[in-house]
Design a protein around this motif. Sequence first.
Motif, PDB file in Angstrom:
ATOM      1  N   GLY A   1       1.200  50.565  39.186  1.00 34.44           N
ATOM      2  CA  GLY A   1       0.120  50.966  40.072  1.00 34.44           C
ATOM      3  C   GLY A   1      -1.032  49.994  39.961  1.00 34.44           C
ATOM      4  N   PHE A   2      -2.032  50.190  40.799  1.00 40.73           N
ATOM      5  CA  PHE A   2      -3.230  49.344  40.715  1.00 40.73           C
ATOM      6  C   PHE A   2      -4.383  50.047  41.407  1.00 40.73           C
ATOM      7  N   THR A   3      -5.582  49.608  41.073  1.00 37.56           N
ATOM      8  CA  THR A   3      -6.786  50.036  41.775  1.00 37.56           C
ATOM      9  C   THR A   3      -7.493  48.801  42.283  1.00 37.56           C
ATOM     10  N   LEU A   4      -7.731  48.765  43.594  1.00 38.93           N
ATOM     11  CA  LEU A   4      -8.444  47.656  44.229  1.00 38.93           C
ATOM     12  C   LEU A   4      -9.871  48.110  44.496  1.00 38.93           C
ATOM     13  N   THR A   5     -10.829  47.329  43.993  1.00 45.76           N
ATOM     14  CA  THR A   5     -12.248  47.656  44.147  1.00 45.76           C
ATOM     15  C   THR A   5     -12.960  46.510  44.851  1.00 45.76           C
ATOM     16  N   PRO A   6     -13.428  46.711  46.081  1.00 45.85           N
ATOM     17  CA  PRO A   6     -14.228  45.662  46.717  1.00 45.85           C
ATOM     18  C   PRO A   6     -15.470  45.344  45.891  1.00 45.85           C
TER      19      PRO A   6
ATOM     20  N   MET B   1      -2.609  52.439  44.222  1.00 40.96           N
ATOM     21  CA  MET B   1      -1.484  53.339  43.929  1.00 40.96           C
ATOM     22  C   MET B   1      -1.744  54.000  42.574  1.00 40.96           C
ATOM     23  N   ASN B   2      -1.468  55.312  42.495  1.00 31.23           N
ATOM     24  CA  ASN B   2      -1.662  56.002  41.224  1.00 31.23           C
ATOM     25  C   ASN B   2      -0.622  57.094  41.032  1.00 31.23           C
TER      26      ASN B   2
ATOM     27  N   ASN C   1      -6.170  59.012  52.204  1.00 30.28           N
ATOM     28  CA  ASN C   1      -7.330  58.908  51.299  1.00 30.28           C
ATOM     29  C   ASN C   1      -7.365  57.565  50.567  1.00 30.28           C
ATOM     30  N   SER C   2      -6.629  56.581  51.064  1.00 36.40           N
ATOM     31  CA  SER C   2      -6.617  55.199  50.553  1.00 36.40           C
ATOM     32  C   SER C   2      -5.761  55.004  49.304  1.00 36.40           C
ATOM     33  N   PHE C   3      -5.095  56.067  48.798  1.00 40.55           N
ATOM     34  CA  PHE C   3      -4.218  55.925  47.641  1.00 40.55           C
ATOM     35  C   PHE C   3      -2.848  56.526  47.955  1.00 40.55           C
ATOM     36  N   VAL C   4      -1.777  55.864  47.463  1.00 43.51           N
ATOM     37  CA  VAL C   4      -0.418  56.364  47.606  1.00 43.51           C
ATOM     38  C   VAL C   4       0.246  56.411  46.225  1.00 43.51           C
ATOM     39  N   ARG C   5       1.459  56.960  46.183  1.00 48.34           N
ATOM     40  CA  ARG C   5       2.198  57.123  44.928  1.00 48.34           C
ATOM     41  C   ARG C   5       2.589  55.759  44.369  1.00 48.34           C
ATOM     42  N   TRP C   6       2.406  55.612  43.019  1.00 47.28           N
ATOM     43  CA  TRP C   6       2.805  54.346  42.415  1.00 47.28           C
ATOM     44  C   TRP C   6       4.319  54.222  42.335  1.00 47.28           C
ATOM     45  N   LEU C   7       4.818  53.062  41.921  1.00 44.01           N
ATOM     46  CA  LEU C   7       6.241  52.738  41.928  1.00 44.01           C
ATOM     47  C   LEU C   7       6.854  52.926  40.549  1.00 44.01           C
ATOM     48  N   ASP C   8       8.106  53.412  40.514  1.00 42.73           N
ATOM     49  CA  ASP C   8       8.933  53.346  39.309  1.00 42.73           C
ATOM     50  C   ASP C   8       9.726  52.052  39.387  1.00 42.73           C
TER      51      ASP C   8
ATOM     52  N   LEU D   1      -9.005  43.610  41.212  1.00 43.31           N
ATOM     53  CA  LEU D   1      -7.777  44.400  41.172  1.00 43.31           C
ATOM     54  C   LEU D   1      -7.394  44.647  39.722  1.00 43.31           C
ATOM     55  N   GLU D   2      -7.222  45.930  39.376  1.00 40.23           N
ATOM     56  CA  GLU D   2      -6.831  46.314  38.018  1.00 40.23           C
ATOM     57  C   GLU D   2      -5.450  46.953  38.063  1.00 40.23           C
ATOM     58  N   TRP D   3      -4.528  46.429  37.243  1.00 40.91           N
ATOM     59  CA  TRP D   3      -3.180  46.995  37.173  1.00 40.91           C
ATOM     60  C   TRP D   3      -3.215  48.280  36.355  1.00 40.91           C
ATOM     61  N   THR D   4      -2.477  49.295  36.820  1.00 35.63           N
ATOM     62  CA  THR D   4      -2.337  50.542  36.083  1.00 35.63           C
ATOM     63  C   THR D   4      -0.853  50.841  35.919  1.00 35.63           C
ATOM     64  N   GLY D   5      -0.514  51.869  35.166  1.00 34.95           N
ATOM     65  CA  GLY D   5       0.881  52.178  34.887  1.00 34.95           C
ATOM     66  C   GLY D   5       1.348  51.511  33.610  1.00 34.95           C
ATOM     67  N   THR D   6       2.654  51.622  33.345  1.00 29.47           N
ATOM     68  CA  THR D   6       3.208  51.141  32.077  1.00 29.47           C
ATOM     69  C   THR D   6       4.005  49.853  32.200  1.00 29.47           C
ATOM     70  N   ALA D   7       4.316  49.423  33.408  1.00 28.20           N
ATOM     71  CA  ALA D   7       5.104  48.194  33.582  1.00 28.20           C
ATOM     72  C   ALA D   7       4.300  46.973  33.157  1.00 28.20           C
ATOM     73  N   THR D   8       4.985  45.954  32.692  1.00 33.66           N
ATOM     74  CA  THR D   8       4.340  44.692  32.337  1.00 33.66           C
ATOM     75  C   THR D   8       4.994  43.553  33.099  1.00 33.66           C
ATOM     76  N   PHE D   9       4.290  42.424  33.154  1.00 30.41           N
ATOM     77  CA  PHE D   9       4.772  41.238  33.844  1.00 30.41           C
ATOM     78  C   PHE D   9       5.030  40.122  32.839  1.00 30.41           C
ATOM     79  N   ASN D  10       5.608  39.036  33.315  1.00 25.63           N
ATOM     80  CA  ASN D  10       5.832  37.878  32.447  1.00 25.63           C
ATOM     81  C   ASN D  10       4.498  37.352  31.924  1.00 25.63           C
ATOM     82  N   ASP D  11       4.532  36.880  30.687  1.00 32.11           N
ATOM     83  CA  ASP D  11       3.319  36.320  30.098  1.00 32.11           C
ATOM     84  C   ASP D  11       3.023  34.948  30.681  1.00 32.11           C
ATOM     85  N   ALA D  12       1.749  34.679  30.860  1.00 35.00           N
ATOM     86  CA  ALA D  12       1.322  33.341  31.269  1.00 35.00           C
ATOM     87  C   ALA D  12       1.266  32.446  30.038  1.00 35.00           C
TER      88      ALA D  12
END
Length: 431
Positions: free
Chosen positions: A71-76, A122-123, A138-145, A167-178
């Motif tokens: 998931g993520f939260t986008l904040t202008p 997404m949350n 309401n500007s938010f939808v279900r996050w992804l499994d 943009l802040e990532w939420t949830g438990t998934a992780t991405f490749n390390d930089a």
Amino acid sequence: MVIAMLLLLTSIAYAQNDCNEAIVVCGNLGFQDLDVVGVGTQELSGSNTCGSQENNSLWLDVTVNTGGTLGFTLTPTSNAITEDFDFFIFGPNVSCGNIGQAIRCSTTNPQAANQGNNLTGMNATETDTSEGPGAAGNSFVRWLDVNPGDRFFIVIDRPIGNSSFDLEWTGTATFNDAPDTVPQGTLLHIAECDTTGDPNDNSTIFDLTVNTPIITGTQTGISISYYTSLGNAQTGNNPIQNPAAFQNTSAPQNIFVRIEDNNTGCFTIDDFQVRISGNIDTGTPNNLTECDADGDGVEIFDLTQNNTLIANGAPNPTVTFYLSEMNAEDEMNPISDMYQNQNALTQETIWARLDSGSGCSGITSFTIQVFTTPTANVIDDQLICDDDNDGFSVLNLDDFTSFALGTQSATQFSVTYHPSQLDADMNSNPI
């Protein structure tokens, strides 16, 4: 200053408008102050159920390393309710040119929906997978499994407004390390004297590659490239062709280095400056002392006594004095050449900065101290008997030192003897 790929400090608006130039997402730190301008090639027509297409868009390329929830939260960056951001997610494992239908999207307009803020994302609490346009949602939808190895394209679009966004990532998934950046506090700035062409044009040749082993460290399988703009460093466009012989166009000038993982495409960005302010060798100044003339422990020191020694033959030298090394480096708060010590009878350090006409500088230091003026106590004239009537006798002058010192410390003061008043005044020809 270190700029991580996921902590962008300035706006970008380049080829990330299109899928095949999407920003590769690495790590889980999120983004700051990203901008969206233009659409590039229109790729969202008929590809979503949220009733919109690209207006001012940016594409992100996300590959999951550790599965879980995404998931993520986008904040202008502007909290004005008129700032409207939409998003669309495609995947998993689709390709550019064949992205299919969006599996998540939101095109709700926060002002039309009478929301209290302009955030979107997404949350875990939402149940719908798409919403909008306009007042719907309401500007938010279900996050992804998501599963390890899943790849998604996320399109951020701004149909109304001109704000950038975080943009802040939420949830438990992780991405490749930089790849790693250099350790915090490591200085990459390169300073050179203006030795190329006109010595006053603030332009010379720099070898940027001296930083390559510092940046690389113990990492393997990475590529290093240098750029004159953050935008080019992010897109990989227009690298400096000969970083070993780069001629600056301004002073100081920011240089951006792209550190890219050859396998994952993940990258980070560091930056440093090239400066026309190289180092020159200073001479060794003398430590300065003064005797306390009036008993207050404070005297005036003429610091320029050391100018010739500090200049060490440098062309067109200018010497200035400071109370700290940092001030000398930054040329802040110089002190007067005729300086009164601040701490009575205590050693103080003075920092000297040498600047030459070639744009180079050097830093050195010396000490100043006021010492208590000793008192020469009167020694009585001595009457000596001539035992052998030859007019001469041996006298141990050290026997009189305690009389000269009086109550003064023999460890702090020394007593010498001279054949004349002039020799004593000049401290010459001691017996």
